[in-house]
Design a protein around this motif. Sequence first.
Motif, PDB file in Angstrom:
ATOM      1  N   UNK A  38      12.476 -11.295  -4.260  1.00 43.98           N
ATOM      2  CA  UNK A  38      12.256 -10.428  -2.868  1.00 43.98           C
ATOM      3  C   UNK A  38      11.041  -9.491  -3.011  1.00 43.98           C
ATOM      4  N   UNK A  39      10.596  -9.215  -4.191  1.00 45.36           N
ATOM      5  CA  UNK A  39       9.272  -8.449  -4.492  1.00 45.36           C
ATOM      6  C   UNK A  39       8.133  -9.219  -4.271  1.00 45.36           C
ATOM      7  N   UNK A  40       8.399 -10.506  -4.613  1.00 43.31           N
ATOM      8  CA  UNK A  40       7.209 -11.475  -4.681  1.00 43.31           C
ATOM      9  C   UNK A  40       6.923 -11.585  -3.202  1.00 43.31           C
ATOM     10  N   UNK A  41       7.811 -12.016  -2.288  1.00 45.58           N
ATOM     11  CA  UNK A  41       7.773 -12.256  -0.888  1.00 45.58           C
ATOM     12  C   UNK A  41       7.188 -11.077  -0.127  1.00 45.58           C
ATOM     13  N   UNK A  42       7.503  -9.875  -0.564  1.00 44.28           N
ATOM     14  CA  UNK A  42       6.899  -8.617  -0.092  1.00 44.28           C
ATOM     15  C   UNK A  42       5.568  -8.355  -0.219  1.00 44.28           C
ATOM     16  N   UNK A  43       5.274  -8.680  -1.565  1.00 46.47           N
ATOM     17  CA  UNK A  43       3.887  -8.317  -2.027  1.00 46.47           C
ATOM     18  C   UNK A  43       2.992  -9.563  -1.244  1.00 46.47           C
ATOM     19  N   UNK A  44       3.489 -10.648  -0.894  1.00 50.98           N
ATOM     20  CA  UNK A  44       3.028 -11.727  -0.318  1.00 50.98           C
ATOM     21  C   UNK A  44       2.622 -11.287   1.038  1.00 50.98           C
ATOM     22  N   UNK A  45       3.716 -10.762   1.693  1.00 50.66           N
ATOM     23  CA  UNK A  45       3.656 -10.180   3.349  1.00 50.66           C
ATOM     24  C   UNK A  45       2.364  -9.369   3.105  1.00 50.66           C
ATOM     25  N   UNK A  46       2.498  -8.125   2.286  1.00 48.01           N
ATOM     26  CA  UNK A  46       1.575  -7.051   2.399  1.00 48.01           C
ATOM     27  C   UNK A  46       0.228  -7.533   2.149  1.00 48.01           C
ATOM     28  N   UNK A  47      -0.040  -8.620   1.343  1.00 45.23           N
ATOM     29  CA  UNK A  47      -1.473  -8.952   0.955  1.00 45.23           C
ATOM     30  C   UNK A  47      -2.037  -9.472   2.027  1.00 45.23           C
ATOM     31  N   UNK A  48      -1.470 -10.384   2.796  1.00 46.02           N
ATOM     32  CA  UNK A  48      -1.993 -10.822   4.184  1.00 46.02           C
ATOM     33  C   UNK A  48      -1.500 -10.194   5.554  1.00 46.02           C
TER      34      UNK A  48
ATOM     35  N   UNK B 236       2.716  -3.182   6.214  1.00 44.37           N
ATOM     36  CA  UNK B 236       3.022  -2.354   5.448  1.00 44.37           C
ATOM     37  C   UNK B 236       3.821  -1.201   6.113  1.00 44.37           C
ATOM     38  N   UNK B 237       3.151  -0.646   7.096  1.00 42.44           N
ATOM     39  CA  UNK B 237       3.734   0.336   8.148  1.00 42.44           C
ATOM     40  C   UNK B 237       4.949  -0.006   8.656  1.00 42.44           C
ATOM     41  N   UNK B 238       4.938  -1.517   9.090  1.00 42.82           N
ATOM     42  CA  UNK B 238       6.011  -2.216   9.820  1.00 42.82           C
ATOM     43  C   UNK B 238       7.408  -2.101   8.762  1.00 42.82           C
ATOM     44  N   UNK B 239       7.037  -2.522   7.740  1.00 48.64           N
ATOM     45  CA  UNK B 239       8.270  -2.733   6.743  1.00 48.64           C
ATOM     46  C   UNK B 239       8.595  -1.469   6.185  1.00 48.64           C
ATOM     47  N   UNK B 240       7.868  -0.249   6.317  1.00 44.48           N
ATOM     48  CA  UNK B 240       8.391   1.071   5.719  1.00 44.48           C
ATOM     49  C   UNK B 240       9.443   1.465   6.930  1.00 44.48           C
ATOM     50  N   UNK B 241       9.073   1.172   8.266  1.00 41.35           N
ATOM     51  CA  UNK B 241       9.977   1.768   9.244  1.00 41.35           C
ATOM     52  C   UNK B 241      11.329   0.821   9.295  1.00 41.35           C
ATOM     53  N   UNK B 242      10.786  -0.299   8.920  1.00 45.86           N
ATOM     54  CA  UNK B 242      12.265  -1.128   8.708  1.00 45.86           C
ATOM     55  C   UNK B 242      13.096  -0.718   7.723  1.00 45.86           C
ATOM     56  N   UNK B 243      12.663  -0.325   6.489  1.00 46.66           N
ATOM     57  CA  UNK B 243      13.455   0.311   5.352  1.00 46.66           C
ATOM     58  C   UNK B 243      14.239   1.544   6.019  1.00 46.66           C
ATOM     59  N   UNK B 244      13.476   2.353   6.685  1.00 44.35           N
ATOM     60  CA  UNK B 244      14.048   3.412   6.982  1.00 44.35           C
ATOM     61  C   UNK B 244      15.306   3.397   8.075  1.00 44.35           C
TER      62      UNK B 244
ATOM     63  N   UNK C 253      -1.659  -6.833   5.599  1.00 44.16           N
ATOM     64  CA  UNK C 253      -2.362  -5.667   5.558  1.00 44.16           C
ATOM     65  C   UNK C 253      -1.527  -4.414   5.838  1.00 44.16           C
ATOM     66  N   UNK C 254      -2.348  -3.353   6.307  1.00 47.29           N
ATOM     67  CA  UNK C 254      -1.663  -2.151   6.634  1.00 47.29           C
ATOM     68  C   UNK C 254      -0.589  -2.336   7.826  1.00 47.29           C
TER      69      UNK C 254
ATOM     70  N   UNK D 126      -4.898   4.615   3.136  1.00 48.39           N
ATOM     71  CA  UNK D 126      -4.469   4.600   1.777  1.00 48.39           C
ATOM     72  C   UNK D 126      -3.786   5.812   1.241  1.00 48.39           C
ATOM     73  N   UNK D 127      -4.417   7.134   1.711  1.00 46.53           N
ATOM     74  CA  UNK D 127      -3.587   8.111   1.684  1.00 46.53           C
ATOM     75  C   UNK D 127      -2.191   8.219   2.127  1.00 46.53           C
ATOM     76  N   UNK D 128      -2.103   7.617   3.433  1.00 44.76           N
ATOM     77  CA  UNK D 128      -0.831   7.674   4.049  1.00 44.76           C
ATOM     78  C   UNK D 128       0.224   6.804   3.220  1.00 44.76           C
ATOM     79  N   UNK D 129      -0.727   5.778   2.704  1.00 40.95           N
ATOM     80  CA  UNK D 129       0.416   4.608   1.990  1.00 40.95           C
ATOM     81  C   UNK D 129       0.973   5.267   0.625  1.00 40.95           C
ATOM     82  N   UNK D 130       0.202   6.081   0.134  1.00 40.63           N
ATOM     83  CA  UNK D 130       0.491   6.914  -1.139  1.00 40.63           C
ATOM     84  C   UNK D 130       1.775   7.991  -0.875  1.00 40.63           C
ATOM     85  N   UNK D 131       1.539   8.721   0.309  1.00 43.76           N
ATOM     86  CA  UNK D 131       2.449   9.669   0.629  1.00 43.76           C
ATOM     87  C   UNK D 131       3.778   9.055   0.891  1.00 43.76           C
TER      88      UNK D 131
END
Length: 747
Positions: free
Chosen positions: A478-488, A494-502, A490-491, A5-10
């Motif tokens: 888009x945010x609703x679908x993204x939240x659904x993706x992260x909810x199921x 989340x990390x895959x999508x952050x890499x995709x965003x960059x 998990x980590x 979770x610390x990595x997520x906050x960063x």
Amino acid sequence: METAFLVLVIALFVLAVFDLMVGVSNDAVNFLNSAIGSKAAPFWGIMLVAAVGVFVGASTSNGMMDIARHGVFHPQYFSFNDLMCIFLAVMVTDVILLDVFNSMGMPTSTTVSMVFELLGGAFMIALLKLAGEPGLDLGSVLNTEKALTMILGIFMSVAIAFFFGLLVQYITRLLFSFQYEKNMKWFGGLFGGVSLTAIVYFVLFKGAKNMTIMTAEVKDWIHDNTLMLVMACFVGFTVLMQLLHILKVNVLKIVVLAGTFALALAFAGNDLVNFVGVPLAGYSSYIDYVNNGAGVAPDQYMMGVLNEPATTPLIFLLASGAIMVYSLLTSKKAHNVIKTSLDLSRQEEGEEMFGSSRLARGIVRGSMTLSAGIDKIMPDSMKKWIEKRFNTDDVEMEEGAAFDLLRASVNLVLAGLLIALGTSLKLPLSTTYVTFMVAMGSSLADRAWARESAVFRVTGVISVIGGWFMTAGVAFAACALMALLFYYGGMIAMFVMMAVVIVILIRNQVTFRKKKQAEQVDEAFTVMVRSNDPAEVWNFLSAHYAKYVSQLLVEAGNIYDMLIKGFMTEDIRMLRKAAHKVDFEKENIKKYRRRELLGLRRCDQAISMEKTTWFHLAYNSLEQLRYGLKRIVEPCKEHVDNNFNPLPEEWKSEYAHVAEKINELTLQITSMIKETDYADSMAITQECEAVSRQLSQLRDLQLERLRKGEGSMHVAYLYLNLIQESQQFVSGIKHLLRASRRFSHHA
């Protein structure tokens, strides 16, 4: 788990850096549009004033961080894990959405995007919670009443800002006219005093009210003594501005720069929540979970702590201010967004960014009908007086400005007052929507939307407003679908999508830079539409015509060569590329024709009347070349794509020589037009006629083959079409040569 979770906050803060950069690129139009459009100061001076305002506003702001914490949802019903899903979904969506709009050059609202993203993410997670906890209802989990109030207030500001922008600018222009300098000696001090007082009022009630340096005692004192402060500012500024005018200081430039500083300060101070509010809420959630959630699973620890008021560490404010200033000074996308607003509000004619739409045509037609009705009942004396006040023959504008300093002052002062009024009434407003619509209303009042440009300007405004509504819908979904993706997911998700965003951001930046590098700066057109010397206009028009008509002909020749080779070698990719280029050329022809037509209107009337026939004949020839290429490439592409029988080798061989000669003629004519040297034009015309006769012979030969039934009937008809359209192509370049020779000043 805490480490993850610390990595997520960063990661949230890393995304916040990107969000600050793309957000400033979008919102720069709010406070830079008027100063840059009126040329109130050198570009570096305007950017310096805005940068100081941004840094001061961001560094001393406490912002409205509570919106991200509990303005849209009730955090006590959400677990730590739930909120991390929502916050990350918001940041990922926001960064991508704003970057896309910036790349398109379309201003949008960072406030609207954040509110709808929070609403979409919270809505999705709330639905999942309601499925597991039947005792809950959506109204208790989401702060729907406050969210709807914010949304309605934001969208109501669109109509209000446009109406008052139109009304106030119309009245101001009636008072001062376009030759406002002669009236400034009487009213300059008063106008400057009113304007600067309004700007100070705006700063006190919008820009400074949330600053960390504003204690409760100071706020109370300002509130209790508002009238006294306003009157003192009015008297003091009026006297000061009158003295400065006597000393030959341009009062309006001071007003514009002061307004730019005030809007920049207010933007950074109040809109900072749009960029860092969510990461700070995530940081607060993490600190609370680490300190008080020992032994409790992240999906069980509820986040009622976010109901407490936000306190923003100074280091975050300073860092945010530094990033915003850096982005403001270096972002090319900010300049792209500003250009859209300036193009829609400029006083003079020029290249229109947008096309024509049915809705825009209906609005313009209805407005003209209404105007004609009012004109019938208005006394002639009043009509003459109004026309005199709106006479733009001797408009007083800085060299290269899109509009004058008077309109720029009205834009900034009125936008500031409307935002301050909305804030004092506790109505949320979008600074983007208010400043943009005030600018559009004032440009309409100034008759900047003439009959020749009105439909394009209205289409542009409709497109921007449509983009705003699209922002809301896309942000929510888009945010609703993204939240659904992260909810199921998990980590891992989340990390895959952050890499995709960059990756997306880097790719968009590279694409944007390549696009800008590919775009040519049309200096001849810029000078042409700003010059008041008909002889100079003609010189630049001739140079523009020679440069761009020759380019269009080169491209037509390249397309012809490409589609012939593609057809002969059965290369479907080459044919598809040729088809795409044919469609793309339509916009280029329209663009350059419109630019040069504007120049032709600004030439001496005798020259315009003499050259207009040849001008239109030249561009009609280019259009016919494009139509002919389309009539060749479409059936050839379909033939090859369906893997039909190829052209016999004998037919390919007999046509190859003619095709090569057509390419040579195209290049020779291109060179003549580009160099404006038509000494050999008669010889080239004779060669075109000779090639046309060769094509006629090939057509007769092919018709004979058809009568004898030689070869595939489908291939034979396709080859015959190629011959006939090639003959039309040769005729087109011959007519273009003749028209260009007669249009040229060497004729």
